[in-house]
Scaffold this active site. Structure first.
Site, PDB file in Angstrom:
ATOM      1  N   ALA A  67       0.963  17.124   1.671  1.00  0.00           N
ATOM      2  CA  ALA A  67       1.238  16.480   0.386  1.00  0.00           C
ATOM      3  C   ALA A  67      -0.017  15.864  -0.208  1.00  0.00           C
ATOM      4  O   ALA A  67      -0.844  15.304   0.495  1.00  0.00           O
ATOM      5  CB  ALA A  67       2.296  15.398   0.573  1.00  0.00           C
ATOM      6  N   SER A 146       2.183   5.976   2.906  1.00  0.00           N
ATOM      7  CA  SER A 146       0.875   6.043   2.261  1.00  0.00           C
ATOM      8  C   SER A 146       0.245   4.657   2.226  1.00  0.00           C
ATOM      9  O   SER A 146       0.869   3.696   1.773  1.00  0.00           O
ATOM     10  CB  SER A 146       1.027   6.568   0.832  1.00  0.00           C
ATOM     11  OG  SER A 146      -0.209   6.461   0.182  1.00  0.00           O
ATOM     12  N   THR A 279      -7.233  17.900   4.675  1.00  0.00           N
ATOM     13  CA  THR A 279      -8.678  17.789   4.841  1.00  0.00           C
ATOM     14  C   THR A 279      -9.290  19.091   5.376  1.00  0.00           C
ATOM     15  O   THR A 279     -10.386  19.483   4.962  1.00  0.00           O
ATOM     16  CB  THR A 279      -8.989  16.611   5.789  1.00  0.00           C
ATOM     17  OG1 THR A 279      -8.257  15.469   5.322  1.00  0.00           O
ATOM     18  CG2 THR A 279     -10.464  16.284   5.800  1.00  0.00           C
TER      19      THR A 279
END
Ligand SMILES: Cc1cc2nc3c(=O)[nH]c(=O)nc-3n(C[C@H](O)[C@H](O)[C@H](O)COP(=O)(O)O)c2cc1C
Length: 316
Positions: A67, A146, A279
């Site tokens: 996400a 988050s 990443t």
């Protein structure tokens, strides 16, 4: 040396948002053109041993985009053409775009609470977002992990979590998963997993980014605040996958520092049904899903597994 290797130094000199936008625009330009088919032929690994069925979704391979990479749901099919088995969007006002997208891979929608909504009104906020994206998502993820939304991670606390997830289940959010933080103490993870089991939730995503700064981190990045992702969180995220797998039968999506086949395989053997990465895509480039899928097939053969499914939880 790939084209991406050659372009990377220039791309990495740009401000991150500009680099991200540039890559996005390239992918958007390819999407739904004839070039998309050429890209798909180049990057997609077709092999039934890679297929995984989890939380009601048929994933053609276990490697997904995490996400936040396609926050606005603009490029689900371009990402599918890069050989990913599924795409996962951080969702805000993306419902209409998703509903019209006819995505070729399962699309998960991560529901986040807006910063301006106080925690005691979180249910309405998640509900509001869910109603707007429900037509376009194949599965839904409650993001209570988050670190960039102040106070959000407090919603992982047992009663708050139960109330938010229950509210969404009541209006038909299905399949429904929850995404947890790697910074949760063990007891809090156990509490959250009790909620998962009590509500019969469809899965757990482990993990989001961390605010922890390990001693091994050096340079400017060590002093930056916000969520840390990628290689520095790989081991911790894998440990959390294992911790979760040992405590629930709910399927697990393993996320955090996956960038090659070995890393994806470690998460799978420790209990993840599928993995996601963000990443790793930035650092390894467009070939990352292909390379992981090819590598996974070799690792399965080496260890005598007939499929990814057979290898799930092999180390538990
Ligand atoms: C720039 C950025 C934006 C992100 N946005 C979201 C988001 O909107 N929702 C979410 O659940 N996770 C978000 N994440 C977390 C990732 O989905 C993933 O859990 C985390 O980065 C660890 O995976 P990685 O090491 O492969 O990057 C974001 C991560 C990054 C680096």
């Amino acid at each position: 040396m790939t084209v991406y290797d050659a372009a990377k130094p220039a791309l990495f000199r740009l401000p991150p948002e500009t680099a991200h936008r540039t890559v996005h625009e390239l992918l958007a330009a390819v999407q739904d053109t004839r070039l998309e088919g050429v890209v798909a032929d180049h990057y997609t690994v077709v092999d039934s041993r890679l297929r995984v069925d989890a939380f009601g979704q048929a994933f053609r391979n276990p490697v997904g985009v995490a996400a936040g990479f396609d926050k606005n749901a603009e490029i689900p099919n371009a990402l599918a053409a890069l050989g990913f088995g599924f795409n996962n969007d951080g969702a805000d006002v993306v419902g209409e775009r998703l509903a019209g997208a006819d995505a070729r891979v399962p699309v998960g929608v991560n529901l986040g609470k807006s910063k301006s909504t106080p925690n005691d009104e979180a249910e309405e906020d998640y509900l509001y977002t869910f109603e707007r994206v429900r037509a376009g998502g194949d599965y839904f993820v409650v993001n209570v992990s988050s670190p960039n939304t102040p106070g959000l991670r407090e919603l992982q606390e047992r009663d708050r979590l139960e109330s938010i997830l229950g509210t969404l289940q009541d209006v038909g959010a299905d399949p429904l998963l929850v995404k947890l933080s790697p910074d949760l103490p063990d007891a809090a993870v156990e509490d959250a997993l009790e909620v998962v089991d009590d509500l019969g939730l469809d899965g757990v995503i482990a993990t989001n980014t961390t605010t922890d700064r390990s001693d091994s981190l050096y340079g400017a990045a060590a002093d930056e605040s916000g969520g840390l992702s990628g290689a520095p969180i790989e081991t911790e995220a894998t440990d959390m996958v294992r911790f979760v797998a040992e405590r629930t039968d709910a399927p697990i999506v393993g996320v955090g520092g996956v960038s090659d086949a070995e890393g994806a395989y470690r998460k799978i053997r420790n209990g993840a049904s599928v993995v996601q990465l963000y990443t790793g895509l930035v650092f390894e480039g467009p070939g990352v899903a292909r390379d992981i899928n090819r590598g996974l097939l070799k690792l399965l053969e080496r260890d005598g597994f007939d499929s990814v499914t057979e290898a799930i939880g092999a180390d538990l």
